[in-house]
Write a protein that holds these residues in place. Structure first.
Motif, PDB file in Angstrom:
ATOM      1  N   UNK A   1      29.854  54.161  62.621  1.00  0.00           N
ATOM      2  CA  UNK A   1      30.764  53.412  62.344  1.00  0.00           C
ATOM      3  C   UNK A   1      32.459  53.712  62.745  1.00  0.00           C
ATOM      4  N   UNK A   2      32.974  54.648  62.582  1.00  0.00           N
ATOM      5  CA  UNK A   2      34.228  54.626  63.300  1.00  0.00           C
ATOM      6  C   UNK A   2      34.192  54.138  64.495  1.00  0.00           C
ATOM      7  N   UNK A   3      33.467  54.446  66.006  1.00  0.00           N
ATOM      8  CA  UNK A   3      33.432  54.411  66.709  1.00  0.00           C
ATOM      9  C   UNK A   3      33.333  51.793  66.890  1.00  0.00           C
ATOM     10  N   UNK A   4      32.443  51.710  65.655  1.00  0.00           N
ATOM     11  CA  UNK A   4      32.592  50.637  65.538  1.00  0.00           C
ATOM     12  C   UNK A   4      34.590  49.774  65.000  1.00  0.00           C
ATOM     13  N   UNK A   5      34.262  50.507  64.343  1.00  0.00           N
ATOM     14  CA  UNK A   5      35.611  50.390  63.358  1.00  0.00           C
ATOM     15  C   UNK A   5      37.243  49.884  64.904  1.00  0.00           C
ATOM     16  N   UNK A   6      36.912  51.167  64.622  1.00  0.00           N
ATOM     17  CA  UNK A   6      38.258  51.057  66.190  1.00  0.00           C
ATOM     18  C   UNK A   6      37.319  50.173  67.449  1.00  0.00           C
ATOM     19  N   UNK A   7      36.309  50.533  68.451  1.00  0.00           N
ATOM     20  CA  UNK A   7      36.827  48.505  69.358  1.00  0.00           C
ATOM     21  C   UNK A   7      36.794  46.872  68.324  1.00  0.00           C
ATOM     22  N   UNK A   8      36.726  47.636  67.460  1.00  0.00           N
ATOM     23  CA  UNK A   8      35.857  45.719  67.509  1.00  0.00           C
ATOM     24  C   UNK A   8      36.836  45.601  66.198  1.00  0.00           C
ATOM     25  N   UNK A   9      37.644  45.990  65.091  1.00  0.00           N
ATOM     26  CA  UNK A   9      38.628  46.366  64.545  1.00  0.00           C
ATOM     27  C   UNK A   9      37.918  44.876  63.339  1.00  0.00           C
ATOM     28  N   UNK A  10      39.427  44.319  62.857  1.00  0.00           N
ATOM     29  CA  UNK A  10      38.748  43.396  62.119  1.00  0.00           C
ATOM     30  C   UNK A  10      38.098  42.013  62.455  1.00  0.00           C
ATOM     31  N   UNK A  11      37.299  41.778  64.460  1.00  0.00           N
ATOM     32  CA  UNK A  11      36.770  40.830  64.578  1.00  0.00           C
ATOM     33  C   UNK A  11      35.408  40.656  64.195  1.00  0.00           C
ATOM     34  N   UNK A  12      35.190  39.542  64.195  1.00  0.00           N
ATOM     35  CA  UNK A  12      33.863  39.278  63.341  1.00  0.00           C
ATOM     36  C   UNK A  12      32.420  39.662  63.444  1.00  0.00           C
ATOM     37  N   UNK A  13      32.539  40.112  64.553  1.00  0.00           N
ATOM     38  CA  UNK A  13      30.779  41.045  65.074  1.00  0.00           C
ATOM     39  C   UNK A  13      31.191  42.824  64.199  1.00  0.00           C
ATOM     40  N   UNK A  14      32.775  43.112  64.044  1.00  0.00           N
ATOM     41  CA  UNK A  14      32.663  44.115  62.887  1.00  0.00           C
ATOM     42  C   UNK A  14      31.521  45.504  62.719  1.00  0.00           C
ATOM     43  N   UNK A  15      31.403  46.038  63.147  1.00  0.00           N
ATOM     44  CA  UNK A  15      30.297  47.162  61.934  1.00  0.00           C
ATOM     45  C   UNK A  15      28.962  46.938  62.721  1.00  0.00           C
ATOM     46  N   UNK A  16      28.874  45.653  63.822  1.00  0.00           N
ATOM     47  CA  UNK A  16      27.713  45.017  64.083  1.00  0.00           C
ATOM     48  C   UNK A  16      26.724  47.035  64.529  1.00  0.00           C
TER      49      UNK A  16
END
Length: 120
Positions: free
Chosen positions: A86-101
């Protein structure tokens, strides 16, 4: 211990909307009857992660939370991996569409494991 936990939960709850999955964690930790819902979305999972971040004493109650259901068991057993993903997803994608994939994919894998156990 429960008095301290109740106070911390109360303080956290005043500034946060509490999803049913968080309510289930709190009820299990306090040994109370409550919802048994587990997180089914990345946002819900994120709220559960934030709950434990803000109230670390909940770690001491993970065995009670895991006992709520097989879904919760798999979530608690994989808590660190979920948290890291989850932490990596949030850092990498932030508010982008595929956030949390990746978090979503991991949650789906755990759900499949839980379902397989229930069918066995």
């Amino acid at each position: 211990m429960n008095t301290l936990l109740k106070a911390q939960v109360s303080q956290w709850a005043t500034s946060n909307e509490i999803e049913l999955s968080c309510q289930a964690m709190i009820a299990a930790a306090l040994n109370e009857i409550g919802p048994v819902n587990h997180p089914t979305t990345v946002n819900e999972m994120g709220q559960c992660l934030h709950l434990v971040q803000n109230i670390p004493v909940l770690h001491e109650h993970f065995s009670s939370i895991a006992a709520v259901s097989t879904d919760w068991y798999y979530i608690i057993e994989n808590w660190e991996q979920i948290s890291h993903t989850y932490t990596c997803d949030m850092r990498q994608f932030g508010s982008k569409r595929n956030r949390g994939q990746r978090t979503w994919e991991l949650m789906q894998q755990l759900q499949a494991q839980s379902t397989a156990i229930m069918q066995f």
